[in-house]
Design an enzyme around this catalytic site. Sequence first.
Site, PDB file in Angstrom:
ATOM      1  N   SER A 145      52.907  48.754 -77.167  1.00 20.05           N
ATOM      2  CA  SER A 145      52.372  48.503 -78.508  1.00 20.05           C
ATOM      3  C   SER A 145      51.834  47.088 -78.539  1.00 20.05           C
ATOM      4  O   SER A 145      52.310  46.218 -77.790  1.00 20.05           O
ATOM      5  CB  SER A 145      53.480  48.657 -79.556  1.00 20.05           C
ATOM      6  N   TYR A 158      61.785  47.440 -82.679  1.00 20.51           N
ATOM      7  CA  TYR A 158      60.622  48.030 -81.999  1.00 20.51           C
ATOM      8  C   TYR A 158      59.991  47.027 -81.041  1.00 20.51           C
ATOM      9  O   TYR A 158      59.673  47.349 -79.891  1.00 20.51           O
ATOM     10  CB  TYR A 158      59.625  48.470 -83.064  1.00 20.51           C
TER      11      TYR A 158
END
Length: 267
Positions: A145, A158
């Site tokens: 990401s 995350y």
Amino acid sequence: MTGSKLLDNKVAVVTGASSGIGRATALALAREGAHVALAARTESALRRVAGEIHALGREALFVPTDVTRQDDVDHLMAKTWDRWERIDILVANAGAYIRSPVTELTVEEMERSMAVNFYGALHTVLAAQPHLLDQGDGHIVLVSSFDAKKGLPLDAPYVAAKFALAGYGEVLRQELRGHGIHVTTVFPGRVDTPLIDDLKVPQISAKICPETVACQIVAAIRQKRPEVIVPLQARLLHLVNVLSPRLGDWFVRHFHLQGWEKRGAGS
């Protein structure tokens, strides 16, 4: 279907293939001539994607898989090998968006994020790696990401997992190079997937469609690119942050890049 000399009859394994980036990538690979083994937890969704691949004239195998379980992932690779007797491309894409303010963060939340976003990919690579090494070729794609290039507020669980995945990919790429195996790490910005349905984002970081990421993944496989950062705004923020993390922090604050929960007070 438009064939491709490079990917015709190649065998790809895609995790998180029931929706979002995984589904879009599986279909993109099939359009380029690959057969695809589909993995996710929901069998009905996998069955639908398999039908879409069959409609493109390619073969599909779907195996309900929880990537947090090594046994599940080993079963996925065994089924794929039994079907085609090779694995050419692995797209480790399965993930879960888990966020928490650092002042409220628990070890359990961090462990839950690591289980899917890091160890899920690790399990997948470890299961595929012996086959790739025996073949002496192949391509591993790790879908990280942009959070692994610039951590955003509220995303600590995350971010930590995706940074870990990016670091692992950096080493994996260098160590497997001599074995004929290529590794690409993908850093997408906000993507319009069920993962962040509840997140409202500023226009400057508007959600991109999964097909845009899938197109970049296919191009990276073709060109053997080590990294992909998409979209352009993310690449620019990365450059700013490399030059000055303080300036990068300012951009995040000024544009509220962490977004707002739709159901929260800021929606």
